[in-house]
Motif scaffolding. Structure first.
Motif, PDB file in Angstrom:
ATOM      1  N   LEU A  74     -62.821 -61.777  14.616  1.00  0.00           N
ATOM      2  CA  LEU A  74     -62.511 -63.185  14.361  1.00  0.00           C
ATOM      3  C   LEU A  74     -61.797 -63.804  15.563  1.00  0.00           C
ATOM      4  O   LEU A  74     -62.046 -64.954  15.927  1.00  0.00           O
ATOM      5  CB  LEU A  74     -61.654 -63.310  13.105  1.00  0.00           C
ATOM      6  N   LEU A  75     -60.896 -63.037  16.178  1.00  0.00           N
ATOM      7  CA  LEU A  75     -60.235 -63.518  17.391  1.00  0.00           C
ATOM      8  C   LEU A  75     -61.251 -63.730  18.509  1.00  0.00           C
ATOM      9  O   LEU A  75     -61.212 -64.729  19.235  1.00  0.00           O
ATOM     10  CB  LEU A  75     -59.181 -62.507  17.852  1.00  0.00           C
ATOM     11  N   ALA A  76     -62.177 -62.784  18.645  1.00  0.00           N
ATOM     12  CA  ALA A  76     -63.162 -62.865  19.711  1.00  0.00           C
ATOM     13  C   ALA A  76     -64.136 -64.018  19.498  1.00  0.00           C
ATOM     14  O   ALA A  76     -64.640 -64.602  20.459  1.00  0.00           O
ATOM     15  CB  ALA A  76     -63.923 -61.543  19.820  1.00  0.00           C
ATOM     16  N   LEU A  77     -64.406 -64.365  18.235  1.00  0.00           N
ATOM     17  CA  LEU A  77     -65.291 -65.498  17.960  1.00  0.00           C
ATOM     18  C   LEU A  77     -64.754 -66.769  18.612  1.00  0.00           C
ATOM     19  O   LEU A  77     -65.517 -67.592  19.134  1.00  0.00           O
ATOM     20  CB  LEU A  77     -65.431 -65.716  16.448  1.00  0.00           C
ATOM     21  N   PHE A  78     -63.429 -66.927  18.566  1.00  0.00           N
ATOM     22  CA  PHE A  78     -62.817 -68.135  19.112  1.00  0.00           C
ATOM     23  C   PHE A  78     -63.122 -68.289  20.592  1.00  0.00           C
ATOM     24  O   PHE A  78     -63.364 -69.401  21.074  1.00  0.00           O
ATOM     25  CB  PHE A  78     -61.306 -68.106  18.885  1.00  0.00           C
ATOM     26  N   ILE A  79     -63.117 -67.193  21.352  1.00  0.00           N
ATOM     27  CA  ILE A  79     -63.245 -67.335  22.801  1.00  0.00           C
ATOM     28  C   ILE A  79     -64.683 -67.636  23.221  1.00  0.00           C
ATOM     29  O   ILE A  79     -64.910 -68.025  24.364  1.00  0.00           O
ATOM     30  CB  ILE A  79     -62.688 -66.119  23.562  1.00  0.00           C
ATOM     31  N   TYR A  80     -65.640 -67.431  22.324  1.00  0.00           N
ATOM     32  CA  TYR A  80     -67.017 -67.828  22.651  1.00  0.00           C
ATOM     33  C   TYR A  80     -67.282 -69.293  22.296  1.00  0.00           C
ATOM     34  O   TYR A  80     -68.252 -69.892  22.780  1.00  0.00           O
ATOM     35  CB  TYR A  80     -68.022 -66.951  21.892  1.00  0.00           C
TER      36      TYR A  80
END
Length: 521
Positions: free
Chosen positions: A228-234
């Motif tokens: 979920l954290l990584a989704l934000f950076i995309y």
């Protein structure tokens, strides 16, 4: 200076500057919108805390739903190249209510992240000044809240002016700013790998292929949190699609730019993560990536040890990343509200396009003012509430990306089984992406309900949940308010935009409407 020729088969569009962007320009704007340097700084430490050595594979797993949704964007854009994107496609697939709320999801995400980017820009600007003047107190200026807030507002207004001034000037500026960001990342990777190879890194850690093994995840909660954290950076690559009417080939270039942006981001994030792990290791002390004290800003904790007197390069990179993304974040929201007004989903005033610069003049100005007021208001009320609103951003992102994925499946439902390509790119991939994001939305909401999730507690539950769900519900309220106005009737009755409607570009709606190719309807 010579300008790009405008395709005469689509003479005016909505009045935007048709034929301005090529594949490279669209890709640059898509990359800038994600703020790659700042996104890594804000996320990398927390991902490592969640999954440890599996951080690289977490970024790869998070890339999958983004790629699947990018296919949905590409296919829908090819069929309906409209700057309203999720709003237009959601309306054509599911009707006016879903489309309106999808458009609101885009707008609220942009407004919240602008406040965050402005704050980061202000903090890093004055952190740079602190470093130059050699303040005995490292946060003498960067810790001054009124000063940081005022600086952030100046950044928002300056980037609003650039967005209002024209896409072409914005593209030229973004070329320079993105180049600086990637130069800084290249310096970081080279320096980290060099110190690892010479044994001078604080904790030299050889690459282990288990870093890329999805089966090595041992904690499901940690895995979901990291993804979920990584989704934000995309998030942000879809800006390419919001500028589709301003590209040289609106049906093809935006979709290709979106896919290219996603792939470049994947390589960037995984590459930098691996280099950081090789340099600092995963320890929970010192400069280790597992040290919670470094999680908010890994670059600041290692910049002096890694680059010595040139550590300021990383500070400049984060500053530029935040400021450049401020400008590109304004673009999709301004064009989304322009499209909503064109189809009577918003007041006609939002349709205004500057006669010389060919930009959504009123929408762009409103976006800048609303973001500034929101940032100032949240800062005056409580910085903790501002931070919780930023933490809740994933809900709005998953919401409107999910709508886009489902819209692709339903809009193309009669074509899905005509070829294997249609089945996969218009159906299966978008559906899988939408389902993943739906799960992400639900899991995030459950996690945010917990009073320990964020910085505040509101109404006895997690403030992050209240702000995230509340911002989406505010869209329902605003939609109902607009529904009561006579000007909204054609949209909510499904007359001004439906599945059969050509892509409308009203010049004078009282007299006629024109399709994207100039034909009368």
């Amino acid at each position: 200076m010579a300008t790009s020729p405008i395709d005469l088969d689509r003479p005016d569009g909505k009045g935007l500057a048709a034929g301005t962007l090529g594949l490279w320009g669209s890709t640059v704007i898509g990359l800038a919108s994600t703020a790659p340097v700042y996104s890594l700084v804000a996320t990398l430490g927390w991902v490592v805390l969640a999954v440890g050595a599996q951080a690289p594979i977490a970024f790869i797993v998070a890339f999958i739903p983004m790629l699947f949704i990018a296919f949905a964007y590409r296919e829908l854009n090819n069929a309906v190249p409209d700057c309203g994107t999720t709003f237009t496609w959601g309306t054509k697939a599911f009707g006016p209510v879903t489309g309106w709320l999808g458009g609101w999801g885009v707008a609220v995400a942009g407004m919240v992240v602008l406040a965050n980017l402005a704050q980061i820009g202000g903090i890093y600007f004055w952190a740079l000044v602190d470093g130059i003047i050699g303040s005995p107190d490292d946060a003498l200026l960067s810790g001054n809240v009124p000063l940081v807030t005022a600086t952030g507002v100046v950044f928002i207004l300056a980037m609003t002016w650039i967005s209002w001034r024209g896409v072409e000037i914005g593209e030229r500026i973004q070329n320079v700013l993105l180049g600086i960001q990637y130069l800084a990342l290249a310096i970081f990777v080279i320096a980290a790998v060099w110190q690892f190879s010479t044994g001078t890194a604080p904790n030299p850690t050889p690459i282990d292929w288990s870093w890329f093994n999805p089966a090595a995840f041992t904690d499901w909660h940690g895995f979901t949190e990291a993804v979920l954290l990584a989704l934000f950076i995309y998030w942000g690559w879809d800006t390419c699609l919001a500028l589709n009417e301003e590209t040289k080939d609106p049906k093809r270039i935006p979709g290709r730019a979106a896919l290219l942006t996603c792939v470049i981001l994947l390589v960037t994030y995984v590459g930098v993560t691996v280099a950081a792990m090789m340099y600092a290791g995963l320890g929970d002390t010192g400069t280790g990536l597992g040290n919670e004290a470094n999680a908010d800003d890994f670059f600041l904790s290692i910049k002096d040890g890694l680059l010595g007197p040139f550590g300021w390069v990383l500070v400049v990179a984060v500053l530029i990343s935040a400021v450049s993304s401020t400008q590109t974040t304004i673009l999709p929201t301004a064009r989304g509200t322009l499209a909503m007004a064109a189809y009577r989903a918003l007041p006609r005033k939002f349709m205004e396009v500057h006669p010389q610069y060919k930009t959504p003049s009123f929408s762009t100005i409103v976006m800048g003012i609303v973001a500034s007021v929101y940032y100032i208001g949240m800062t005056l009320i409580s910085d903790n509430i501002l931070q919780d609103s930023i933490l809740s951003l994933g809900l709005a992102i998953a919401f409107y990306y999910g709508i886009t994925g489902y819209a692709s499946v339903w809009y193309f439902r009669k074509e899905l089984f005509t070829s294997a390509r249609n089945l996969w790119f218009k159906g299966i991939f978008p559906l899988l992406g939408a389902l993943m994001l739906t799960y992400a939305f639900i899991q995030s909401a459950i996690d945010m309900w917990d009073v320990d999730y964020g910085y505040t507690v509101l109404f006895g539950i997690g403030g992050t949940f209240v702000l995230g769900i509340g911002s989406l519900l505010l869209g329902v309220v605003l939609m109902l308010v607009w529904w009561m106005f006579p000007g909204a009737k054609p949209f909510f009755r499904g007359e001004s935009l439906n599945r059969e409607t050509p892509v409308l570009v009203p010049e004078d709606p009282a007299e006629f409407s024109r399709s994207i190719d100039g034909g009368l309807v």
